[in-house]
Design a protein around this motif. Structure first.
Motif, PDB file in Angstrom:
ATOM      1  N   CYS A   1      37.947  47.035  29.050  1.00 48.13           N
ATOM      2  CA  CYS A   1      37.701  46.426  29.639  1.00 48.13           C
ATOM      3  C   CYS A   1      37.087  47.813  30.890  1.00 48.13           C
ATOM      4  O   CYS A   1      38.085  48.949  31.147  1.00 48.13           O
ATOM      5  N   SER A   2      35.409  47.840  31.810  1.00 47.48           N
ATOM      6  CA  SER A   2      35.216  47.896  32.874  1.00 47.48           C
ATOM      7  C   SER A   2      35.993  47.515  34.109  1.00 47.48           C
ATOM      8  O   SER A   2      35.338  46.669  34.195  1.00 47.48           O
ATOM      9  N   LEU A   3      36.046  48.062  34.930  1.00 51.28           N
ATOM     10  CA  LEU A   3      36.337  47.789  35.885  1.00 51.28           C
ATOM     11  C   LEU A   3      35.388  47.010  37.231  1.00 51.28           C
ATOM     12  O   LEU A   3      34.146  48.328  36.827  1.00 51.28           O
ATOM     13  N   VAL A   4      35.151  46.270  37.271  1.00 55.43           N
ATOM     14  CA  VAL A   4      34.267  45.231  38.600  1.00 55.43           C
ATOM     15  C   VAL A   4      34.711  44.900  38.900  1.00 55.43           C
ATOM     16  O   VAL A   4      33.114  44.678  40.674  1.00 55.43           O
ATOM     17  N   ALA A   5      35.757  44.749  40.083  1.00 52.72           N
ATOM     18  CA  ALA A   5      35.709  44.003  40.759  1.00 52.72           C
ATOM     19  C   ALA A   5      37.792  44.784  41.388  1.00 52.72           C
ATOM     20  O   ALA A   5      38.558  44.939  40.275  1.00 52.72           O
ATOM     21  N   THR A   6      38.025  44.913  42.684  1.00 51.43           N
ATOM     22  CA  THR A   6      39.294  45.273  43.171  1.00 51.43           C
ATOM     23  C   THR A   6      39.194  44.247  44.280  1.00 51.43           C
ATOM     24  O   THR A   6      38.001  43.745  45.418  1.00 51.43           O
ATOM     25  N   HIS A   7      40.848  43.473  44.267  1.00 51.81           N
ATOM     26  CA  HIS A   7      40.640  42.303  45.726  1.00 51.81           C
ATOM     27  C   HIS A   7      42.191  42.834  45.723  1.00 51.81           C
ATOM     28  O   HIS A   7      43.289  43.190  44.937  1.00 51.81           O
ATOM     29  N   ASP A   8      42.300  42.522  47.162  1.00 57.26           N
ATOM     30  CA  ASP A   8      43.415  43.162  47.724  1.00 57.26           C
ATOM     31  C   ASP A   8      44.681  41.803  47.710  1.00 57.26           C
ATOM     32  O   ASP A   8      43.679  40.656  47.772  1.00 57.26           O
ATOM     33  N   ALA A   9      45.905  42.297  47.122  1.00 55.51           N
ATOM     34  CA  ALA A   9      47.536  40.815  46.997  1.00 55.51           C
ATOM     35  C   ALA A   9      47.980  41.808  47.545  1.00 55.51           C
ATOM     36  O   ALA A   9      48.930  41.268  46.742  1.00 55.51           O
ATOM     37  N   GLY A  10      48.163  41.489  48.623  1.00 57.87           N
ATOM     38  CA  GLY A  10      49.548  41.531  48.738  1.00 57.87           C
ATOM     39  C   GLY A  10      49.847  42.983  48.521  1.00 57.87           C
ATOM     40  O   GLY A  10      49.768  44.445  48.939  1.00 57.87           O
ATOM     41  N   ASP A  11      51.461  43.732  48.772  1.00 59.12           N
ATOM     42  CA  ASP A  11      51.384  45.235  47.699  1.00 59.12           C
ATOM     43  C   ASP A  11      50.341  45.098  46.151  1.00 59.12           C
ATOM     44  O   ASP A  11      50.880  46.332  45.836  1.00 59.12           O
ATOM     45  N   HIS A  12      50.168  44.719  45.592  1.00 59.05           N
ATOM     46  CA  HIS A  12      49.369  44.914  44.641  1.00 59.05           C
ATOM     47  C   HIS A  12      47.631  44.440  44.995  1.00 59.05           C
ATOM     48  O   HIS A  12      47.687  44.028  45.764  1.00 59.05           O
ATOM     49  N   ASP A  13      47.083  45.228  43.575  1.00 56.77           N
ATOM     50  CA  ASP A  13      45.812  45.550  43.832  1.00 56.77           C
ATOM     51  C   ASP A  13      45.390  44.142  42.693  1.00 56.77           C
ATOM     52  O   ASP A  13      46.005  44.356  41.123  1.00 56.77           O
ATOM     53  N   MET A  14      44.234  43.498  42.306  1.00 55.45           N
ATOM     54  CA  MET A  14      44.017  42.345  41.340  1.00 55.45           C
ATOM     55  C   MET A  14      42.583  42.945  40.969  1.00 55.45           C
ATOM     56  O   MET A  14      41.650  43.895  41.695  1.00 55.45           O
ATOM     57  N   TYR A  15      42.650  44.116  39.437  1.00 54.28           N
ATOM     58  CA  TYR A  15      41.561  44.403  39.574  1.00 54.28           C
ATOM     59  C   TYR A  15      41.463  43.070  38.204  1.00 54.28           C
ATOM     60  O   TYR A  15      41.662  42.746  37.381  1.00 54.28           O
ATOM     61  N   VAL A  16      39.759  43.249  38.929  1.00 51.12           N
ATOM     62  CA  VAL A  16      38.737  42.505  37.088  1.00 51.12           C
ATOM     63  C   VAL A  16      38.106  42.755  35.972  1.00 51.12           C
ATOM     64  O   VAL A  16      37.403  43.980  36.941  1.00 51.12           O
ATOM     65  N   GLY A  17      37.879  42.968  35.177  1.00 54.73           N
ATOM     66  CA  GLY A  17      37.302  43.698  34.188  1.00 54.73           C
ATOM     67  C   GLY A  17      36.833  42.774  33.454  1.00 54.73           C
ATOM     68  O   GLY A  17      37.029  41.804  32.726  1.00 54.73           O
ATOM     69  N   GLN A  18      35.434  43.854  33.082  1.00 53.41           N
ATOM     70  CA  GLN A  18      34.312  43.059  32.121  1.00 53.41           C
ATOM     71  C   GLN A  18      35.163  43.437  30.690  1.00 53.41           C
ATOM     72  O   GLN A  18      34.565  44.691  30.813  1.00 53.41           O
ATOM     73  N   VAL A  19      34.998  43.099  30.011  1.00 56.46           N
ATOM     74  CA  VAL A  19      35.887  43.079  28.309  1.00 56.46           C
ATOM     75  C   VAL A  19      34.518  43.685  27.763  1.00 56.46           C
ATOM     76  O   VAL A  19      33.851  42.719  27.455  1.00 56.46           O
TER      77      VAL A  19
END
Length: 160
Positions: free
Chosen positions: A117-135
């Motif tokens: 995956c290429s990283l396309v977006a990062t979203h704050d989620a408390g003590d984690h980050d959510m990484y959205v990847g394009q496959v």
């Protein structure tokens, strides 16, 4: 207010597959075992994975802008444990014959599936980050999955 322990106890009742997220930033490789993984979109093909903000893998994903999700097969408990333990954290890849995905992310050998995956977006989620990847690339093998439920590895029951 729900305590972290109560939340964790509830979440152990959710059966999951087991994945190892791997990442590369220049010459730095890192990876960690995670169960927080999901498909998001078919078109374009997007997935999401969550990473603790204090983890080494988190910073490698941020710097390298790519990651791979390696879905483990039945019998790969040792590999899961290796990438989950902080002991010898920087030696997790030793002895593994890695391939390199199109993005540059390391792909683990003999896993059930790999999503590069290429990283396309990062979203704050408390003590984690959510990484959205394009496959960008998928490798799939016809194997049984490694399953985790209530704090233990499990086998799928043959319901046929």
């Amino acid at each position: 207010m729900i305590s972290p322990e109560e939340f964790r106890a509830g979440m152990t009742r959710w059966a999951t597959g087991v994945t190892i997220v791997t990442a590369r930033a220049g010459d730095t490789l890192h990876g960690m075992t995670v169960s927080d993984f999901s498909g998001v979109s078919l078109s374009p093909p997007l997935v999401v994975v969550c990473a603790d903000k204090t983890s080494v893998t988190h910073s490698v994903i941020e710097q390298g802008r790519c990651f791979a999700i390696n879905v483990l097969a039945a019998g790969q408990e040792e590999l899961s444990n290796r990438f989950a333990s902080k002991k010898d954290e920087y030696r997790r890849f030793e002895g593994l014959s890695l391939e390199t995905g199109m993005t540059g992310a390391p792909l683990l050998p003999d896993v059930l599936a790999s999503f590069d995956c290429s990283l396309v977006a990062t979203h704050d989620a408390g003590d984690h980050d959510m990484y959205v990847g394009q496959v960008e690339e998928i490798i799939v093998r016809d194997l049984e999955p490694l399953v985790f439920y209530h704090g233990r590895y499990r086998a799928l029951a043959d319901g046929s």
